[in-house]
Design a protein around this motif. Structure first.
Motif, short mmCIF file in Angstrom:
data_model
loop_
_atom_site.label_atom_id
_atom_site.label_comp_id
_atom_site.label_asym_id
_atom_site.label_seq_id
_atom_site.Cartn_x
_atom_site.Cartn_y
_atom_site.Cartn_z
N ILE A 100 13.22 21.91 59.71
CA ILE A 100 14.14 22.99 59.31
C ILE A 100 14.94 22.57 58.08
O ILE A 100 15.19 23.37 57.19
N ASN A 101 15.32 21.30 58.01
CA ASN A 101 16.13 20.82 56.91
C ASN A 101 15.36 20.71 55.60
O ASN A 101 15.89 21.02 54.54
N TYR A 102 14.10 20.27 55.66
CA TYR A 102 13.36 20.00 54.43
C TYR A 102 12.40 21.09 54.01
O TYR A 102 11.95 21.09 52.88
N CYS A 103 12.04 21.99 54.88
CA CYS A 103 11.09 23.05 54.53
C CYS A 103 11.82 24.40 54.52
O CYS A 103 12.52 24.73 55.46
N ARG A 104 11.59 25.16 53.50
CA ARG A 104 12.21 26.48 53.40
C ARG A 104 11.18 27.60 53.51
O ARG A 104 11.47 28.74 53.22
N ILE A 105 10.00 27.25 53.98
CA ILE A 105 8.97 28.26 54.21
C ILE A 105 9.27 28.90 55.57
O ILE A 105 9.51 28.20 56.56
N PRO A 106 9.28 30.24 55.64
CA PRO A 106 9.68 30.91 56.89
C PRO A 106 8.88 30.49 58.12
O PRO A 106 9.44 30.33 59.21
N GLY A 107 7.57 30.31 58.00
CA GLY A 107 6.76 29.90 59.15
C GLY A 107 7.10 28.51 59.63
O GLY A 107 7.13 28.24 60.83
N GLN A 108 7.40 27.62 58.68
CA GLN A 108 7.80 26.26 59.05
C GLN A 108 9.16 26.26 59.76
O GLN A 108 9.35 25.55 60.73
N MET A 109 10.06 27.08 59.25
CA MET A 109 11.38 27.16 59.88
C MET A 109 11.30 27.79 61.28
O MET A 109 12.01 27.39 62.20
N ALA A 110 10.40 28.76 61.44
CA ALA A 110 10.20 29.36 62.76
C ALA A 110 9.63 28.33 63.74
O ALA A 110 10.03 28.26 64.90
#
Length: 173
Positions: A126-136
């Motif tokens: 969550i901290n390093y990726c800002r891609i919506p699927g990664q955050m989900a």
């Protein structure tokens, strides 16, 4: 206590069942522990498996994000494998066949360790990726770790209650 209303921890289910049955249970009943399948601990494990699988699918199906996605993917797969193994041990009563292993303690430490790993991996993604699927996927991992933390707390409280009961009985001789 009836079989339809299991108590909040699994150990109490085992103790009440052994008190109620006077004759040996049929062979088909003794191989599979149906009481564990509907216990609170098993339901928490099922929910964890569901959210781990969802986190894995979210992370694996979105574009890659600087290698951080691999960490969460590996952790979710390992948590899934270990939790399925623990469920199999309890459902098929394998803990009675291997009496030298304390499966309650093993389950507690494995669940606690996996909750910590899953929480760290989810926070990292969550901290390093800002891609919506990664955050989900990271959010699903955090929810799965909360289910694991709840399971570890239930195991700890059941062990503590069992230890308190044993010390009270040994002191009354």
């Amino acid at each position: 206590m009836s079989a339809h209303n299991p108590p909040s921890n699994y150990k109490a289910t085992i103790q009440t069942q052994s008190v109620q049955h006077t004759e040996a249970p049929p062979e088909t009943e003794s191989r599979i522990d149906k009481g564990y399948l509907i216990s609170v601990r098993a339901i928490l494990k099922y929910a964890c498996l569901l959210f781990c699988f969802t986190a894995f699918v979210c992370v694996a199906s979105t574009p890659q994000c600087s290698g951080n996605h691999v960490f969460l993917s590996v952790v979710t797969v390992l948590v899934t494998i270990m939790q399925i193994s623990i469920i199999v041990v309890y459902v098929f009563r394998l803990r009675t066949k291997f009496s030298g292993i304390d499966f309650e303690l093993l389950d507690f430490f494995a669940t606690s360790y996996q909750a910590l790993n899953l929480l760290i991996a989810s926070i990292v993604i969550i901290n390093y990726c800002r891609i919506p699927g990664q955050m989900a996927g990271g959010a699903m991992g955090i929810v799965a770790s909360l289910f694991l933390i709840g399971d570890a707390i239930i195991i700890f409280l059941a062990q503590r209650k069992d230890t308190d009961t044993n010390t009270q009985h040994s002191g009354t001789r």
